[in-house]
Design an enzyme around this catalytic site. Structure first.
Site, mmCIF file in Angstrom:
data_model
loop_
_atom_site.group_PDB
_atom_site.id
_atom_site.type_symbol
_atom_site.label_atom_id
_atom_site.label_comp_id
_atom_site.label_asym_id
_atom_site.label_seq_id
_atom_site.Cartn_x
_atom_site.Cartn_y
_atom_site.Cartn_z
ATOM 1 N N THR A 1 0.657 -1.237 -0.012
ATOM 2 C CA THR A 1 0.038 -0.030 0.013
ATOM 3 C C THR A 1 0.787 1.460 -0.031
ATOM 4 O O THR A 1 0.636 2.488 -0.561
ATOM 5 C CB THR A 1 -0.956 0.106 1.225
ATOM 6 O OG1 THR A 1 -1.703 -1.470 1.243
ATOM 7 C CG2 THR A 1 -1.874 1.075 1.168
ATOM 8 N N ILE B 1 -0.161 12.088 -0.188
ATOM 9 C CA ILE B 1 -0.623 13.283 0.596
ATOM 10 C C ILE B 1 -0.135 13.204 2.093
ATOM 11 O O ILE B 1 -0.613 12.365 2.696
ATOM 12 C CB ILE B 1 -2.146 13.309 0.396
ATOM 13 C CG1 ILE B 1 -2.547 13.213 -1.136
ATOM 14 C CG2 ILE B 1 -2.897 14.659 1.012
ATOM 15 C CD1 ILE B 1 -1.986 14.426 -2.001
ATOM 16 N N HIS C 1 -2.382 14.530 4.713
ATOM 17 C CA HIS C 1 -3.519 15.160 4.885
ATOM 18 C C HIS C 1 -3.697 16.055 6.218
ATOM 19 O O HIS C 1 -2.863 15.724 7.215
ATOM 20 C CB HIS C 1 -4.687 13.925 5.180
ATOM 21 C CG HIS C 1 -4.897 13.114 3.898
ATOM 22 N ND1 HIS C 1 -5.480 13.648 2.781
ATOM 23 C CD2 HIS C 1 -4.427 11.978 3.567
ATOM 24 C CE1 HIS C 1 -5.699 12.716 2.077
ATOM 25 N NE2 HIS C 1 -4.807 11.677 2.468
ATOM 26 N N LYS D 1 -12.425 9.277 0.344
ATOM 27 C CA LYS D 1 -12.128 11.035 0.164
ATOM 28 C C LYS D 1 -12.709 11.308 -1.183
ATOM 29 O O LYS D 1 -12.489 12.579 -1.577
ATOM 30 C CB LYS D 1 -10.808 11.517 0.686
ATOM 31 C CG LYS D 1 -10.559 11.296 1.926
ATOM 32 C CD LYS D 1 -9.088 11.828 2.336
ATOM 33 C CE LYS D 1 -8.724 11.480 3.946
ATOM 34 N NZ LYS D 1 -8.483 10.094 4.153
ATOM 35 N N SER E 1 -6.407 4.877 4.308
ATOM 36 C CA SER E 1 -6.062 6.755 4.495
ATOM 37 C C SER E 1 -6.526 6.953 5.846
ATOM 38 O O SER E 1 -7.732 6.534 6.229
ATOM 39 C CB SER E 1 -6.788 7.060 3.264
ATOM 40 O OG SER E 1 -6.583 8.664 3.269
ATOM 41 N N CYS F 1 8.984 8.223 -20.908
ATOM 42 C CA CYS F 1 9.359 7.103 -21.782
ATOM 43 C C CYS F 1 9.289 5.757 -20.678
ATOM 44 O O CYS F 1 9.295 4.541 -21.301
ATOM 45 C CB CYS F 1 10.724 7.084 -22.678
ATOM 46 S SG CYS F 1 12.157 6.175 -21.731
ATOM 47 N N CYS G 1 16.314 3.357 -20.716
ATOM 48 C CA CYS G 1 17.445 3.511 -19.734
ATOM 49 C C CYS G 1 17.487 2.036 -18.965
ATOM 50 O O CYS G 1 18.269 1.720 -18.265
ATOM 51 C CB CYS G 1 17.331 4.585 -18.898
ATOM 52 S SG CYS G 1 15.922 4.654 -17.761
#
Lengths: 501, 124, 427
Positions: free
Chosen positions: A40, A47, A49, A270, A358, A457, A462
């Site tokens: 997760t 964020i 929060h 949210k 969250s 890309c 790379c």
């Protein structure tokens, strides 16, 4: 026998490990994947929060606000990207305005500072690209964005250099409590590439199975925390993986919004947000869908188009053509709805840091503190004499000023040799990502630490060069190099063997 | 009349002309149309009787700056010999340095064309 | 940061476009030309294009990619044109004196600025990755762009897959279908979203038909399975709206998905410089001299618009090099009023997009692509709305570049202010 065995090297487990490392005790973090930040923690909104969303009085509210307040200082100590860009919750009609009032009230009760409701004009002055339909917003100046990978990496590295050991590719299969001694016997099965990391030593390969004795066990196993908990406790818990899908857009679109822009929350979360990332991309998502499969991180056409259309309500001119990748993350949604942060009632010295959905990322620093305190109270230990809570990250050439770049290049010319041209990542940065404490062993590990291959890309150019550097620095054979999982190999061996005489 | 007309896309150059080849009962070419150059006619005539292809691949290099060197058959070989040609190519190993035009295998798989290097790979 | 050097002409990119441009600039009198190449060798993408079919136009013989590159590298070496390898341009900016500041980084010299009188952009293009295609499903290892797979096989000598599905029928995808087959892999299917192929017809014949590899037009990938490595992909037919038709899904067991779904000119630097970019080609807008909206900055090859033939890249790049040499020599003749070229009715874009008649060559090549397949149609050229000339074409397809030629003397006579190029179909 280790003092504390932590299951899971996601942001929660890593934060707990770092806090516990402040004291003189042996710590072992056991991770089923080959790197930190593989569940997760790697697939979320990035964020910090402000804390107005969680129900007052819950652990979520408490940890969120505490975490939010710790974050800026912590980002300096541990050197991970953080930007206080503020957040907005948009209202599109009367009903929404009522919701904003509720959120404002909740936020105040949770202790969120400087929250206020602003008018449509003020919203548009802040964010010219939001929809004409907006009639007001809740403004939270303390909302911020962070790099979720580097925060997780930073916690883990700092715990590591302060004495915590890590096992990677090590999946806990059984836990039994020794009734006489009260300690736990943890049985582990390993995958290809599994290793033990001890600071100052070379990584050591692990056998197919091993057993570890632990005084205390901490369950920070993300969406698997229910399975781990249920191994030792008769009081069963259940976690539903709640999938959220995201689209990431090119840096060319990064300036589209400056704040993190939410819509009013629903029962499932949210809602879809539109936010810049700390690296200047634009991120939209997530939707919210309960699924069964704990590894179900696949995206679906329906959800991706739903996310785009919902985000289109926030801003109708959303630059959807600039999408460079999409991904899905699983939130560990517990049946109770709040974080589970406690010693299991029927299993002494077994601690859950479970059901971390969250605002789990924001809360991680606070959860680390909280869990460490619970354990410390029961098993006090003297302070570690040379604990150093600071860390210096890999220098970022693309963000560095000209003077800083010059200086880096003078120290090591590898910082002038660009490998990933989309994100301007140099050989110096990639080598550092591999060779630093608890360094990367996989292509995704490099990507999360220094962003090589994260650009437009998506590593097309790379990848071969990154593999070469991994081979040089670790001694892995080309065929042993994986994207992330043990079987996520890139190559099938040499060409020229397809047909023979 | 039992003449038979075959439609082909010419592969001699990227123009990809649509060529019509007329064959008589003895499977002999009696007419070719649609080509814009003589190479096209040549190709079409060969394609309906004995199709030919150039094969390109790589060969393992020992001690070179690169692990493989690109190669081609110096001329066309019969199309149905491509896999036999690949099998022969896969048997070849060369020591660096290798240079453009070096013959790495004469008359590859007995199909009538030499295998030559198409780039330089220097020794390290 | 110091200005380490000044140069007359800096060529950004040492692939086919950059090499030809530099050689032509030198040949046309520019003394002081420098090539900057980000890779460790010159030649660009040609080094991994080991198949043949290059050079028929330029050298009248059929060469492989590396051989074609070697011809131009030899010319550059013979002309003693200097080049810097493993060197990346990090920024371009126009100075007040009209010159271009090229900010450069490499291992041996660090970070420095080259002040150039003229710059030729020859950075090439990149492949559209999976993310940009919005293909749903898991994100396992085993999903490569065709070009990345080509590099693994042809340069590194490594196999990126054994059972392969290819999405997109661009030329690199078709070439890789054959290459993987020759290396013993099983290419199960090539799926193409559009009702026509994105690649050259000859490649359908010699890369797919020769090996019995099915090409499914109007099909796309709707799911990818496999948590660690690709285990299967699901392909479905799409309707005229290009959306998958439910019920047409077919699952293919495989370990690899190759993508050949289009190329995008790499113009991040061009954007930093502030040159006008075309939303259609993603390349800069150029005039008859292949000059961008920034004076003294020229563009050629795939950075300008995606080509299907390297021979045309060389031709275009030679012109850009010659024009840049004229620019730095100061022998600039009167340009005349600019005349816009409008691409309409099936013509997606033209290169150049602007003509200054005074600066035209005797025969001006206008290259363009069409937006759909046209059979027995006419390319119609109009000058100020009046029909000037039309060319009948048996077939035109988006995968193949088209061109028309405008003689300078006609335009000098008519002095049009707008040229229109359109496709007329027989209704």
């Amino acid at each position: 026998m280790v003092d504390v065995l932590i299951i899971g090297a996601g942001v929660t487990g890593a934060a707990i490990a770092r806090e516990l490392a402040r004291d003189e005790r042996t710590i072992l973090v056991v991770e089923k994947e080959l790197d930190v930040c593989e569940g997760t923690s790697k697939a979320n909104s990035g964020i910090a929060h402000a804390g107005f969303d969680a129900k007052p009085g819950t652990l979520k509210a408490q940890m969120n606000v505490r975490g939010s307040r710790m974050m800026e200082q912590l980002s300096k100590e541990l050197d991970f990207p953080y930007r206080k860009n503020g957040s907005l919750v948009l209202a599109f009609h009367e009903e929404d305005l009522k919701t904003l009032e509720e959120l404002l009230e909740r936020g105040r009760r949770n202790g969120v500072e400087d929250l206020r409701i602003i008018t449509a004009e003020e919203v548009r002055a802040l964010e010219p690209n939001v929809s004409e339909q907006v009639c007001g917003a809740l403004y939270a100046p303390t909302g911020a964005i962070i790099d979720p990978f580097l925060m997780n990496v930073a916690f883990a590295e700092n715990a590591f250099v302060n004495g915590a050991d890590f096992l990677f590719g090590a999946k806990v299969s059984h836990i039994t409590r020794n009734q006489e001694t009260g300690s736990y016997t943890v049985r582990i099965r390993t995958v290809k590439g599994a290793r033990k990391e001890h600071y100052g030593q070379n990584a050591a390969a692990l056998p197919a199975e091993l057993t570890i004795e632990a005084r205390t066990v901490v369950n920070a196993a993300g969406v698997y925390a229910d399975e781990i908990h249920n191994l030792v406790s008769a009081r069963k818990i259940h976690i539903t993986p709640r999938r959220g899908q995201y689209l990431l857009m090119d840096k060319a679109a990064g300036g589209f919004v400056s704040a993190t822009v939410f819509q009013c929350p629903t029962a499932m979360g949210k809602g879809v947000l539109v936010t810049p990332t700390v690296h200047g991309n634009l991120l939209v998502g997530p939707d919210s869908e309960n699924i069964e499969e704990k590894e179900g991180t696949n995206t679906t056409a329906a959800s991706l188009s739903y996310v785009l259309s919902r985000a289109g309500l926030t801003a109708d001119r959303l630059p959807a053509r600039q999408v460079i990748t999409s991904f899905a993350g699983l939130r560990a949604h517990g049946d109770v709805g709040d974080f589970l942060l406690e010693e299991a009632e029927d299993a002494p010295d077994f601690y859950d840091a479970a059901c971390i959905e969250s605002p789990g990322l924001t809360s991680a620093p606070a959860i680390g503190e909280y869990m460490a305190q619970l354990i410390r109270e029961k098993h006090p230990a003297p302070a570690r004499p040379h604990f150093d809570g600071t860390r210096r990250g890999t220098p970022c050439v693309s963000m560095a000023s000209l003077e800083e770049r010059q200086k880096l290049i003078e120290q090591d010319p590898a910082y002038a040799n660009v490998v990933c041209r989309c994100e301007l990542v140099t050989e110096g940065e990639i080598v550092d990502a591999i060779t630093r404490p608890l360094g990367a062993r996989t292509l995704d590990g490099i990507k999360r630490r220094v962003r090589a291959g994260m650009g437009r890309c998506q590593a097309g150019f790379c990848m071969p060069r990154q593999m070469e550097l991994l081979e040089e620095q670790t001694g892995l054979a080309p065929e042993e190099i994986v994207k992330s999982g043990a079987d996520a190999f890139i190559l099938f061996g040499e060409s020229g063997k397809g047909v023979s005489v | 009349m039992a003449n038979q007309i075959r439609e082909l896309t010419c592969i001699r150059c990227p123009m990809g002309c649509q060529i019509q080849v007329t064959l008589n009962e003895e499977k002999e070419v009696v007419n070719i149309t649609g080509n814009t150059c003589p190479r096209g006619a040549e190709y079409a005539a060969a394609e309906v009787t004995h199709p030919m292809r150039t094969v390109t691949s790589t060969v393992k290099v020992i001690g070179g700056e690169l692990p493989v060197v690109s190669v081609k058959t110096a001329g066309d070989i019969p199309k149905d010999g491509i896999m036999a040609c690949m099998a022969a190519i896969n048997q070849v190993q060369v020591k660096a340095p290798v240079h453009i035009g070096d013959v790495l295998l004469e008359n590859a798989a007995g199909l009538g064309a030499d295998l030559v290097a198409t780039r330089d790979v220097e020794a390290i | 940061m110091n200005t380490r050097m000044t140069r007359q002409i800096v060529v950004i990119g040492g692939g086919p476009a950059g090499l030809a441009a530099a050689a032509a600039a030198k040949k046309n009198g520019a003394e002081d030309v420098l090539i900057l190449e980000r890779d460790r060798v010159l030649g660009g993408i040609l080094n991994q294009c080991i198949h043949n079919g290059f050079g028929l136009h330029t050298f009248q013989e059929e060469l492989t990619g590396p051989e074609y590159a070697a011809r131009f590298i030899r010319i550059v070496e013979e002309q003693q044109i200097p080049y810097l390898l493993s060197t990346i341009v990090v920024d371009l900016a126009r100075l007040e004196n009209g010159r271009i500041a090229v900010s450069v980084m490499n291992r041996s010299e660090g970070l420095f600025v080259i002040e150039a009188e003229a710059v030729i952009l020859a950075m090439g293009c990149r492949e559209r990755p999976r993310g940009a295609l919005n293909i749903p499903g898991y994100r396992p290892a085993g999903i490569f762009t065709a070009g990345t797979a080509q590099r693994f096989v042809n340069i590194e000598g490594k196999m990126p897959g054994r059972e392969v599905v290819i999405l997109g029928s661009g030329d690199i995808g078709l070439i890789m279908a054959r290459r993987m087959t020759l290396e013993g892999a099983k290419v199960k299917v090539v799926a193409e979203l559009m009702p026509y192929s994105g690649g050259l017809k000859r490649n359908i014949v010699q890369c797919l038909n020769d090996y019995g590899i099915p090409l499914k037009l109007s099909h796309t990938v709707v799911d990818i399975k496999g948590k660690d490595r690709v285990e299967a992909v699901t392909i479905a037919e799409v309707g005229p709206d290009r959306r998958p038709i439910p019920g047409t899904e077919e699952e293919y067991t495989c370990d690899t998905l190759l993508l050949s779904c289009g190329l995008i000119p790499e113009n991040e630097l061009t954007g930093k410089l502030g040159a006008d970019l075309s939303p259609v080609t993603s390349g800069p807008v150029v005039n008859e001299s292949l000059e961008t909206s920034i004076p003294g900055v020229y563009a050629c090859g795939n950075v300008l618009h995606v080509h299907d033939l390297v021979d045309y890249v060389s031709e275009e790049a030679s012109e850009a090099g010659a024009r840049a040499a004229e620019y730095v020599s100061g022998k600039d003749c009167a340009a005349g009023e600019p005349c816009a070229i409008r691409a309409v009715d099936g013509v997606r874009y033209t290169v150049p997009a602007v003509l200054r008649i005074g600066k035209m060559r005797e025969r001006q090549v206008i290259r363009f692509r069409v937006g759909e397949v046209f059979r027995d149609a006419e390319v119609v050229i109009e000058l100020d709305g009046k029909s000037y000339r039309s060319v009948r074409k048996k077939i035109m397809a988006p995968g193949e570049m088209e061109q028309v030629i405008l003689p300078k003397k006609d335009l000098e006579e008519i002095k049009p202010s707008v040229i229109t190029i359109r496709i007329r179909t027989n209704m």
